[in-house]
Design a protein around this motif. Structure first.
Motif: not given
Length: 188
Positions: A34-47
């Motif tokens: 389960r890779d969380i890096t896409p959560l960090l790459q997208n500013p809206r999702v990270f917020r």
């Protein structure tokens, strides 16, 4: 992926879930990473991700956030900043330059050791312990023990993802650690 207008119809946990990438057969055959890096790459999702934790802990107000090596550093440091509290890293052995306490824990195929500076927390500090994922629970349990060796109280363990089939969350609950996770994934 969900558009910005569709975001309003989703629960934040569902929005976060759909941005976690599953990598089959990594690092070994049969493992669903389960890779969380896409959560960090997208500013809206990270917020959205950070806001879930901020809203959870704003009134609880820990004295400090402790992040587990390494992805717990990312979430934990941003959360500490948003809560206006300190952040302390719990690192893999040999990475901290000052006097440390250490805790060794068992892995599926061996053991690992994590360390914490001896002056990272004070007796009586209320600490939020955070990581990206709970699998077998060994890393979070070791972090809890380290903080308690220094006299701190871990008020809760938090993670983005729980893999309940691996038994870590049950083990942590049995040890008396309240847990907060955003997303559960079946399987490993």
């Amino acid at each position: 992926m969900t558009s910005a207008t569709d975001l309003l119809s989703l629960r934040p946990q569902d929005y976060i879930r759909e941005h976690i990438r599953t990598v089959p057969d990594w690092p070994a055959a049969g493992v669903q990473f389960r890779d969380i890096t896409p959560l960090l790459q997208n500013p809206r999702v990270f917020r959205v991700l950070i806001d879930q934790f901020v809203h959870r802990y704003f009134d609880m107000r820990p004295d400090v956030v402790a992040g587990l090596d390494a992805r717990g550093f990312i979430i934990g440091s941003v959360l500490a900043y948003e809560l206006n509290v300190g952040f302390v890293p719990i690192r893999k052995k040999g990475k901290l330059p000052f006097t440390t306490v250490e805790e060794t824990y068992e892995l599926e195929y061996g053991s690992a050791t994590v360390e914490l500076h001896t002056d990272a927390v004070k007796p009586g500090d209320r600490v939020l312990l955070i990581d990206d994922l709970i699998a077998t629970g060994g890393t979070m349990m070791a972090g809890k023990r380290l903080l308690e060796k220094l006299g701190a109280t871990v008020i809760e363990g938090a993670a983005i993802v729980d893999l309940p089939e691996l038994g870590g969350s049950a083990k942590l609950h049995a040890a008396g650690l309240p847990l907060y996770t955003l997303v559960d994934f079946e399987g490993h």
